[in-house]
Enzyme design. Structure first.
Site, short mmCIF file in Angstrom:
data_model
loop_
_atom_site.label_atom_id
_atom_site.label_comp_id
_atom_site.label_asym_id
_atom_site.label_seq_id
_atom_site.Cartn_x
_atom_site.Cartn_y
_atom_site.Cartn_z
N SER A 33 12.63 3.45 4.31
CA SER A 33 13.00 4.30 5.45
C SER A 33 13.48 3.45 6.62
O SER A 33 13.25 2.23 6.65
CB SER A 33 11.79 5.14 5.88
N ALA B 212 2.59 -0.22 5.31
CA ALA B 212 2.03 -0.22 6.66
C ALA B 212 1.47 -1.58 7.08
O ALA B 212 1.33 -1.85 8.29
CB ALA B 212 0.94 0.85 6.79
N TYR C 127 10.96 9.26 1.82
CA TYR C 127 11.09 8.17 0.84
C TYR C 127 11.86 8.55 -0.43
O TYR C 127 12.06 7.70 -1.30
CB TYR C 127 9.69 7.66 0.45
N ARG D 268 11.64 5.90 13.40
CA ARG D 268 10.41 6.66 13.16
C ARG D 268 9.41 6.43 14.30
O ARG D 268 9.80 6.10 15.41
CB ARG D 268 9.84 6.29 11.79
N ARG E 102 5.02 11.07 -2.42
CA ARG E 102 4.68 10.83 -1.02
C ARG E 102 5.87 11.13 -0.11
O ARG E 102 6.92 10.50 -0.25
CB ARG E 102 4.33 9.34 -0.93
N HIS F 145 12.36 -2.20 3.85
CA HIS F 145 11.76 -0.87 4.05
C HIS F 145 12.73 0.18 3.56
O HIS F 145 13.93 0.12 3.88
CB HIS F 145 11.44 -0.65 5.53
N GLU G 96 12.10 -9.04 3.76
CA GLU G 96 11.31 -7.82 3.97
C GLU G 96 12.22 -6.59 3.83
O GLU G 96 13.32 -6.57 4.39
CB GLU G 96 10.71 -7.86 5.39
N HIS H 138 3.03 -3.65 9.95
CA HIS H 138 2.87 -3.39 11.37
C HIS H 138 1.65 -4.06 12.00
O HIS H 138 1.52 -4.09 13.21
CB HIS H 138 2.83 -1.87 11.61
N PRO I 208 0.79 -1.23 0.00
CA PRO I 208 0.00 0.00 0.00
C PRO I 208 0.82 1.28 0.00
O PRO I 208 1.80 1.39 0.75
CB PRO I 208 -0.81 -0.10 1.29
N ASN I 209 0.39 2.20 -0.83
CA ASN I 209 0.93 3.57 -0.93
C ASN I 209 2.29 3.66 -1.60
O ASN I 209 2.77 4.77 -1.84
CB ASN I 209 0.99 4.25 0.46
N ASN J 94 8.14 -5.24 0.22
CA ASN J 94 7.96 -4.07 1.09
C ASN J 94 6.46 -3.98 1.35
O ASN J 94 5.71 -3.51 0.49
CB ASN J 94 8.46 -2.80 0.40
C1 DQA Z 1 7.74 1.58 4.57
C2 DQA Z 1 7.64 1.91 6.07
C3 DQA Z 1 6.22 1.71 6.57
O1 DQA Z 1 6.14 2.04 7.95
C4 DQA Z 1 5.27 2.61 5.81
O2 DQA Z 1 3.96 2.39 6.24
C5 DQA Z 1 5.40 2.47 4.34
C6 DQA Z 1 6.73 2.36 3.76
C7 DQA Z 1 9.15 1.88 4.02
O3 DQA Z 1 9.43 1.43 2.91
O4 DQA Z 1 9.95 2.58 4.66
O5 DQA Z 1 4.43 2.51 3.62
O6 DQA Z 1 7.50 0.19 4.40
#
Ligand code: DQA
Length: 144
Positions: A101, A76, A21, A106, A16, A99, A97, A79, A8-9, A73
């Site tokens: 960031s 969210a 990012y 954070r 974003r 990420h 996995e 979590h 997502p996102n 990746n």
């Molecule tokens: C993320 C970190 C997650 O906490 C966040 O919700 C994302 C991106 C990252 O790539 O740093 O959507 O997975």
């Protein structure tokens, strides 16, 4: 043959929170992964979805479709998605996995991953390079 999944996102990369990012887009990330795949002599398929169920189905079908490793990746979903965790643990293809960031630097809610424990490992905070390291691991260490 690697499957690169973004949750997502992540289709919003570039627009974003660029301070978190970066300014590169998902398309640029995916082209980069394909390039890294050819350097590593492996085929790469990149997919992104904002829908949890779609990600689950791609994971369910990964082995049957011939994938030998998955880089994910989960955004969210990392979590809180026990469904994603169960999809990963309920199949045989090794998963790393990633990420972009540094989630540990954070908000508190990002410190917890419900999925990392059923993955081979987790890379966080190294930007797009994290995908490259995950791919390298899957190709070289797991022998795929
Ligand atoms: C993320 C970190 C997650 O906490 C966040 O919700 C994302 C991106 C990252 O790539 O740093 O959507 O997975």
């Amino acid at each position: 043959m690697l499957l690169i999944l973004n949750g997502p996102n992540l289709n919003r990369l570039g627009k974003r929170e660029p301070g978190v990012y970066g300014t590169l887009t998902l398309e640029e990330l995916e082209r980069q992964c394909e390039l890294w795949g050819s350097e590593l002599s492996t085929t790469v398929t990149c997919r992104q979805s904002n829908f949890e169920g779609q990600l689950l189905e791609w994971i369910h079908d990964a082995e049957e479709h011939g994938f030998t490793g998955i880089v994910i990746n989960p955004g969210a979903l990392t979590h809180y998605s026990y469904a994603l965790r169960d999809a990963i643990s309920g199949q045989n293809v090794p998963v790393v996995e990633v990420h972009i960031s540094n989630v540990d630097a954070r908000e508190e809610f990002r410190h917890k991953s419900v999925t990392a424990a059923v993955c081979k490992g987790k890379i966080s905070g190294l930007g797009f390079a994290g995908y490259r390291f995950a791919m390298e691991f899957l190709v070289e260490e797991v022998g795929q």
